[in-house]
Design an enzyme around this catalytic site. Structure first.
Site, mmCIF file in Angstrom:
data_model
loop_
_atom_site.group_PDB
_atom_site.id
_atom_site.type_symbol
_atom_site.label_atom_id
_atom_site.label_comp_id
_atom_site.label_asym_id
_atom_site.label_seq_id
_atom_site.Cartn_x
_atom_site.Cartn_y
_atom_site.Cartn_z
ATOM 1 N N ARG A 158 11.828 -3.463 -9.698
ATOM 2 C CA ARG A 158 10.301 -2.748 -9.706
ATOM 3 C C ARG A 158 10.010 -2.478 -11.434
ATOM 4 O O ARG A 158 10.567 -2.202 -11.970
ATOM 5 C CB ARG A 158 10.148 -1.580 -8.791
ATOM 6 C CG ARG A 158 10.530 -1.901 -7.497
ATOM 7 C CD ARG A 158 9.443 -2.917 -6.810
ATOM 8 N NE ARG A 158 8.160 -2.420 -6.709
ATOM 9 C CZ ARG A 158 7.619 -1.284 -5.896
ATOM 10 N NH1 ARG A 158 8.563 -0.917 -4.891
ATOM 11 N NH2 ARG A 158 6.468 -1.085 -5.805
ATOM 12 N N ASN A 187 5.016 2.780 -6.334
ATOM 13 C CA ASN A 187 5.281 2.555 -7.703
ATOM 14 C C ASN A 187 4.282 3.291 -8.617
ATOM 15 O O ASN A 187 4.621 3.596 -9.509
ATOM 16 C CB ASN A 187 5.198 1.131 -8.044
ATOM 17 C CG ASN A 187 5.878 0.688 -9.158
ATOM 18 O OD1 ASN A 187 6.793 1.640 -9.604
ATOM 19 N ND2 ASN A 187 6.077 -0.625 -9.905
ATOM 20 N N LYS A 217 4.475 4.894 4.708
ATOM 21 C CA LYS A 217 4.003 3.673 4.793
ATOM 22 C C LYS A 217 3.822 3.088 6.154
ATOM 23 O O LYS A 217 3.479 2.042 6.222
ATOM 24 C CB LYS A 217 4.744 2.765 3.865
ATOM 25 C CG LYS A 217 4.539 3.324 2.266
ATOM 26 C CD LYS A 217 5.174 2.411 1.208
ATOM 27 C CE LYS A 217 5.457 2.911 -0.020
ATOM 28 N NZ LYS A 217 5.951 2.080 -0.967
ATOM 29 N N PRO A 227 0.692 -1.194 0.081
ATOM 30 C CA PRO A 227 -0.048 -0.090 0.140
ATOM 31 C C PRO A 227 0.792 1.203 0.094
ATOM 32 O O PRO A 227 1.907 1.279 0.674
ATOM 33 C CB PRO A 227 -0.802 -0.191 1.223
ATOM 34 C CG PRO A 227 -0.837 -1.557 1.713
ATOM 35 C CD PRO A 227 0.367 -2.172 0.984
ATOM 36 N N GLU A 228 0.554 2.315 -0.681
ATOM 37 C CA GLU A 228 1.064 3.367 -0.661
ATOM 38 C C GLU A 228 0.627 4.293 0.360
ATOM 39 O O GLU A 228 -0.352 4.074 1.260
ATOM 40 C CB GLU A 228 0.987 4.228 -2.108
ATOM 41 C CG GLU A 228 1.646 3.329 -3.335
ATOM 42 C CD GLU A 228 1.756 3.965 -4.461
ATOM 43 O OE1 GLU A 228 2.119 5.229 -4.692
ATOM 44 O OE2 GLU A 228 1.849 3.514 -5.692
#
Length: 271
Positions: free
Chosen positions: A259, A163, A52, A2-3
């Protein structure tokens, strides 16, 4: 993972449900049972997100009255009407009506105020916090030879950015994601930071990451809405091989530090 907007939204929801209440704290799974026993039937003081990470403060007469949580890749923290716990629940906070159940976290432990400060001092500027200092983030970026796309994911530089947001703000700023930090223009950084400050609160409010301007929305372009578990309309994230909404060229996807990095080679030429 989760961002930051997810954690800030969760902190707000926990405060709305429990702040200033005497709550029950338990560990149906058992792994947090000893710590939960020290907190149950004490006052839920405050929940706060930083990047986060989530910190829940209790008014408890113990040296470590703060629960420190990092959801990691599979962690979930859900609020729902009070009922028997379902699944493997590490932590439950509840009153007579609502339960907040935590499952699969990377970190869930008690910390002292000093330990909390030690954790948050490692983090960079969080666009969702009023105390964020983007100049400190810029100082680190400007000294680095790493690509700006890698630096944006460094939680010691920009806390809470993940991301999706990194791909989208770089596209919206028309910045080449492979640009070394020490070659990035200060004006481009100011554009990126300003965009994060504008976009991420909307993510907190809606739970979705929406980054597309009105002229590129489905109804404006006559295209079908995006179908993705993350929700929201985006320009490049998970759109590899599809046409760019701005220039029509195919969106690229490359690996950077293991990523997936999405970007438009035609639109994103700036340093």
């Amino acid at each position: 993972m989760p961002e930051g907007h997810v954690l800030h939204g969760l902190a707000s929801s926990l405060n709305a449900a429990f702040q200033d209440e005497t709550v029950n704290v338990s560990s149906p799974q058992g792994r947090f049972a000893e710590s939960a026993a020290l907190l149950t039937q004490t006052r839920f003081a405050n929940s706060e997100a930083y990047g986060k990470q989530l910190f829940i403060q209790f008014d408890a007469p113990i040296p470590e009255p703060i629960i420190y949580i990092h959801l990691g890749l599979i962690g979930r923290f859900r609020l729902k009407p009070l009922a028997d716990p379902v699944g493997v629940i590490r932590l439950r906070i509840s009153d007579d009506e609502v339960a907040a159940d935590l499952s699969g976290p990377q970190i869930c432990r008690l910390v002292s105020p000093a330990e909390k400060l030690a954790e948050t001092s490692k983090l960079g500027a969080d666009p969702l916090r009023e105390d964020a200092n983007p100049q400190l983030a810029w100082n680190k970026i400007h000294r680095s030879t790493k690509p700006i796309a890698a630096l944006l994911l460094n939680q010691g530089i920009t806390a809470g950015v993940g991301n999706i947001y990194r791909a989208e703000v770089l596209f919206r700023a028309r910045v080449n994601p492979w640009t070394p930090g020490n070659q990035l223009k200060k004006s481009s950084w100011e554009t990126i930071w300003g965009d994060l400050v504008r976009l991420m609160p909307y993510g907190v409010e809606t739970g979705n990451i929406d980054t597309v301007d009105p002229e590129h929305l489905p109804e404006a372009m006559g295209r079908p809405p995006r179908q993705d578990a993350h929700g929201g309309e985006v320009y490049v994230y998970r759109r590899a091989g599809l046409p760019c909404y701005v220039c029509g060229s195919k969106i690229r996807c490359e690996l950077l530090d293991n990523r997936q990095l999405y970007w438009c080679g035609r639109c994103q030429r700036r340093k």
